[in-house]
Each structure stands twice: as structure tokens, then as C-alpha cells.
Design an enzyme around this catalytic site. Structure first.
Site, PDB file in Angstrom:
ATOM      1  N   THR A  85      88.804  42.175 -64.872  1.00 24.39           N
ATOM      2  CA  THR A  85      88.056  42.301 -63.620  1.00 24.39           C
ATOM      3  C   THR A  85      88.849  41.615 -62.510  1.00 24.39           C
ATOM      4  O   THR A  85      89.573  40.665 -62.748  1.00 24.39           O
ATOM      5  CB  THR A  85      86.677  41.617 -63.720  1.00 24.39           C
ATOM      6  OG1 THR A  85      86.859  40.200 -63.879  1.00 24.39           O
ATOM      7  CG2 THR A  85      85.859  42.181 -64.876  1.00 24.39           C
ATOM      8  N   THR A 102      96.425  34.751 -70.234  1.00 27.66           N
ATOM      9  CA  THR A 102      97.425  35.790 -69.953  1.00 27.66           C
ATOM     10  C   THR A 102      98.828  35.232 -70.112  1.00 27.66           C
ATOM     11  O   THR A 102      99.703  35.864 -70.710  1.00 27.66           O
ATOM     12  CB  THR A 102      97.226  36.366 -68.546  1.00 27.66           C
ATOM     13  OG1 THR A 102      95.904  36.919 -68.447  1.00 27.66           O
ATOM     14  CG2 THR A 102      98.233  37.469 -68.243  1.00 27.66           C
ATOM     15  N   LYS A 127      94.339  43.993 -73.105  1.00 30.65           N
ATOM     16  CA  LYS A 127      93.266  43.331 -72.357  1.00 30.65           C
ATOM     17  C   LYS A 127      92.089  44.282 -72.316  1.00 30.65           C
ATOM     18  O   LYS A 127      92.030  45.178 -71.452  1.00 30.65           O
ATOM     19  CB  LYS A 127      93.777  43.019 -70.931  1.00 30.65           C
ATOM     20  CG  LYS A 127      92.730  42.384 -70.021  1.00 30.65           C
ATOM     21  CD  LYS A 127      92.606  40.892 -70.207  1.00 30.65           C
ATOM     22  CE  LYS A 127      91.633  40.305 -69.191  1.00 30.65           C
ATOM     23  NZ  LYS A 127      91.547  38.834 -69.267  1.00 30.65           N
TER      24      LYS A 127
HETATM   25  N1  ATP Z   1     101.522  26.691 -67.902  1.00 29.39           N
HETATM   26  C1  ATP Z   1     101.336  27.174 -66.657  1.00 29.39           C
HETATM   27  N2  ATP Z   1     102.143  26.756 -65.636  1.00 29.39           N
HETATM   28  C2  ATP Z   1     101.967  27.218 -64.380  1.00 29.39           C
HETATM   29  N3  ATP Z   1     101.014  28.116 -64.015  1.00 29.39           N
HETATM   30  C3  ATP Z   1     100.179  28.550 -65.006  1.00 29.39           C
HETATM   31  C4  ATP Z   1     100.293  28.109 -66.355  1.00 29.39           C
HETATM   32  N4  ATP Z   1      99.331  28.738 -67.088  1.00 29.39           N
HETATM   33  C5  ATP Z   1      98.641  29.523 -66.237  1.00 29.39           C
HETATM   34  N5  ATP Z   1      99.150  29.426 -64.982  1.00 29.39           N
HETATM   35  C6  ATP Z   1      98.653  30.122 -63.774  1.00 29.39           C
HETATM   36  O1  ATP Z   1      97.256  29.813 -63.658  1.00 29.39           O
HETATM   37  C7  ATP Z   1      96.516  31.003 -63.287  1.00 29.39           C
HETATM   38  C8  ATP Z   1      95.524  31.342 -64.412  1.00 29.39           C
HETATM   39  O2  ATP Z   1      96.267  31.663 -65.585  1.00 29.39           O
HETATM   40  P1  ATP Z   1      95.892  32.988 -66.403  1.00 29.39           P
HETATM   41  O3  ATP Z   1      95.776  34.164 -65.492  1.00 29.39           O
HETATM   42  O4  ATP Z   1      96.848  33.102 -67.546  1.00 29.39           O
HETATM   43  O5  ATP Z   1      94.427  32.588 -66.913  1.00 29.39           O
HETATM   44  P2  ATP Z   1      93.466  33.442 -67.838  1.00 29.39           P
HETATM   45  O6  ATP Z   1      92.850  32.502 -68.803  1.00 29.39           O
HETATM   46  O7  ATP Z   1      94.231  34.603 -68.399  1.00 29.39           O
HETATM   47  O8  ATP Z   1      92.352  33.977 -66.820  1.00 29.39           O
HETATM   48  P3  ATP Z   1      91.342  35.229 -67.014  1.00 29.39           P
HETATM   49  O9  ATP Z   1      90.103  34.654 -67.627  1.00 29.39           O
HETATM   50  O10 ATP Z   1      91.140  35.730 -65.624  1.00 29.39           O
HETATM   51  O11 ATP Z   1      92.027  36.247 -67.889  1.00 29.39           O
HETATM   52  C9  ATP Z   1      97.549  32.104 -63.078  1.00 29.39           C
HETATM   53  O12 ATP Z   1      97.920  32.137 -61.708  1.00 29.39           O
HETATM   54  C10 ATP Z   1      98.726  31.643 -63.918  1.00 29.39           C
HETATM   55  O13 ATP Z   1      99.960  32.137 -63.456  1.00 29.39           O
HETATM   56  C1  DNN Z   2      87.324  37.085 -62.825  1.00 27.58           C
HETATM   57  C2  DNN Z   2      88.008  36.220 -63.851  1.00 27.58           C
HETATM   58  N1  DNN Z   2      89.412  36.076 -63.487  1.00 27.58           N
HETATM   59  C3  DNN Z   2      87.896  36.831 -65.244  1.00 27.58           C
HETATM   60  N2  DNN Z   2      88.616  38.078 -65.285  1.00 27.58           N
HETATM   61  C4  DNN Z   2      86.467  37.031 -65.700  1.00 27.58           C
HETATM   62  C5  DNN Z   2      85.784  35.707 -65.915  1.00 27.58           C
HETATM   63  C6  DNN Z   2      84.365  35.865 -66.407  1.00 27.58           C
HETATM   64  C7  DNN Z   2      83.659  34.532 -66.448  1.00 27.58           C
HETATM   65  C8  DNN Z   2      82.167  34.673 -66.707  1.00 27.58           C
HETATM   66  C9  DNN Z   2      81.487  33.304 -66.702  1.00 27.58           C
HETATM   67  O1  DNN Z   2      81.756  32.492 -67.639  1.00 27.58           O
HETATM   68  O2  DNN Z   2      80.797  32.992 -65.734  1.00 27.58           O
HETATM   69 MG    MG Z   3      93.961  36.616 -68.190  1.00 28.62          MG
END
Ligand code: ATP
Ligand code: DNN
Ligand code: MG
Length: 230
Positions: free
Chosen positions: A42, A17, A38
Site C-alpha cells: 500500500t 523490504t 510482496k
Molecule cells: N538498515 C537500514 N539503514 C538505513 N535505512 C534503512 C535501513 N533499514 C530500513 N531503512 C529505511 O527505512 C525505511 C523503512 O524501511 P522498509 O521500507 O524496509 O520497511 P518495511 O518494514 O518494509 O515497511 P513496510 O511495512 O511499509 O513494508 C525505508 O526508507 C528504508 O530504506
Molecule cells: C503503509 C505502510 N508503509 C505499510 N505498507 C502498511 C502498514 C499497515 C499497518 C497497519 C497497522 O498496524 O496499523
Molecule cells: Mg516493506
């Protein structure tokens, strides 16, 4: 000039994200018409009697342009879990073709469509037919940017994800190493992965405040040149 692509990750919480928002802002700064999307999110968050979903809310919070809510998402489920399970808990189901139809429409409306995965690549969407996020990405025929961690454990996760993408012949734009804190171990991780992948890459530092995303200066030309060439 248009380009549509996925931001996928080696895992949940790797920073997809954050990277989606970073790229959205890069394109907005260039005056491009961009939409972050997106397909499946979830984990509803309830704070101060307000409920919201983290990913699409984060898109809105750092967007320089007004984003049309209904264009940001196709499925949202309350349980912070794998999409297939969170959907089942609400007696609902995810249909890949609904997402593919949404992508097709968004591609006609925006110069840049940035689709964010949920979790990693082998995340079930329709478990009963062994349909995973990877299969949806393949069907979308869009290239991917792979987001990965920089700390110990990332070598295996990254190489496995690269292999999975290669087996499906999904074009890879490059790798974003996210959360970098400047240690020798992280630099060796990046070098080791690059030795295997040999792809364009970006390094995003661990930010003290998420709003610092507005100010980080990263050389993205090579990365975006490759994106535009795919
Ligand atoms: N470079 C960064 N510096 C500081 N905080 C970060 C950084 N990258 C991500 N985060 C923080 O780590 C957490 C996870 O990041 P993010 O939500 O982007 O992961 P995601 O891969 O999108 O997860 P999901 O699978 O739920 O979509 C969030 O709270 C985000 O703000
Ligand atoms: C809840 C989490 N932040 C994501 N939105 C969904 C992650 C799914 C992971 C499934 C898995 O690999 O077990
Ligand atoms: Mg995300």
C-alpha cells in the site's frame, strides 16, 4: 535445495523490504533462482509524473537478475494505510486464498521464495472475518524471519511478536536486528531479547546509502543453516 519463507516485522517501517532485498542478493550471489514477493503493498508514490510502489520497485532496483513483475505482488493499493482500509477505499477486497494460490505457484518456479509481510503481524487483510496477516502466514505453512528495530521500544514489540508467532506454532528462523548504530543501549536490547528468544540472529547496521547493502559483510551461515533445516 529450496527454501521458502516470510520476512515479517514487529511494525511497519522496521526494514522488512531492506532485509528481503539483502537476502535476495545473498541467494542471487550463490547462483540461486530467487523471487521476492510482496503479496499486499500500500502507498503509491508519485514523483516527477511517475507513479510506483516502493517495495517492489526497491526489489527491482537492487536485483542482480531480471525479476518478473507479475510474480512480485498480488495486491497494490494507493492509500498508504492498512491493507484492509486501503482496499476498502478502492472498493476492493483482499482474498487470502488468492495470495496462497500465488505462493503455491511461485514455490514450483523458484528455489527461494521470500514473502514480505505488510506492517506487523496483526494487520487486517479481511477485517469482516477477523483474518489478519498472521493467519495467512499460518496457512502458508512457511517459516518466518522476524525483523525488528534496535532502539528503545523494541523489546516489547519483539517479544509480543514472538509470542504471537509461538501461539500459532509458526516456525521462526531467527531475528534480524535492523538499523544498528552500535550503542550500549542497542546491545543491551539485543541481549535482553536474545535472553528471551534464544534464536539465531543477524545485525544489520544503519546504512548511510541503501546501495551500501551490496557491500555489507554479515556472517549468515548459521542463520541460513537453520533456514534450510526448517
Ligand atoms: N538498515 C537500514 N539503514 C538505513 N535505512 C534503512 C535501513 N533499514 C530500513 N531503512 C529505511 O527505512 C525505511 C523503512 O524501511 P522498509 O521500507 O524496509 O520497511 P518495511 O518494514 O518494509 O515497511 P513496510 O511495512 O511499509 O513494508 C525505508 O526508507 C528504508 O530504506
Ligand atoms: C503503509 C505502510 N508503509 C505499510 N505498507 C502498511 C502498514 C499497515 C499497518 C497497519 C497497522 O498496524 O496499523
Ligand atoms: Mg516493506
Amino acid at each position: 535445495m529450496a527454501q521458502h519463507f516470510w520476512i515479517v516485522g514487529t511494525d511497519t517501517d522496521v526494514g522488512k523490504t531492506l532485509v528481503t532485498v539483502y537476502f535476495m542478493r545473498c541467494f542471487q550471489m550463490k547462483g540461486k533462482n530467487v523471487i521476492p514477493y510482496k503479496p499486499v503493498q500500500t502507498g503509491i508514490i508519485t514523483e516527477n509524473n511517475k507513479s510506483y510502489y516502493g517495495d517492489t520497485t526497491f526489489y527491482q532496483s537492487l536485483s542482480e537478475a531480471n525479476l518478473i513483475e507479475r510474480h512480485l505482488n498480488s495486491y497494490s493499493f494507493k492509500e498508504s494505510a492498512s491493507p484492509h482500509y486501503a482496499a476498502m477505499l478502492e472498493d476492493s477486497e483482499i482474498k487470502g486464498e488468492v495470495i496462497l494460490e500465488h505462493i503455491k505457484k511461485l514455490k514450483t518456479m523458484y528455489d527461494f521464495l521470500i514473502c514480505e509481510g505488510a506492517g506487523g503481524l496483526y494487520v487486517p487483510l479481511e477485517e469482516q472475518r477477523d483474518y489478519y496477516f498472521l493467519h495467512l502466514i499460518k496457512q502458508s505453512q512457511l517459516p518466518v524471519v522476524l525483523v525488528t528495530r534496535t532502539k528503545v521500544g523494541t523489546i516489547n514489540h519483539t517479544l509480543l511478536s514472538l509470542e504471537a508467532l509461538k501461539m500459532q506454532d509458526i516456525p521462526i528462523v531467527g531475528i534480524v536486528f535492523n538499523g544498528f548504530e552500535g550503542t550500549n543501549l542497542e546491545m543491551n536490547n539485543i541481549a535482553t531479547i536474545q535472553n528471551f528468544a534464544n534464536l539465531p540472529y543477524l545485525i544489520i547496521p544503519k546504512l548511510k546509502n541503501l546501495s551500501d547493502l551490496k557491500d555489507i559483510q554479515i556472517e549468515t551461515d548459521k542463520f541460513f543453516e537453520r533456514l534450510m533445516s526448517l
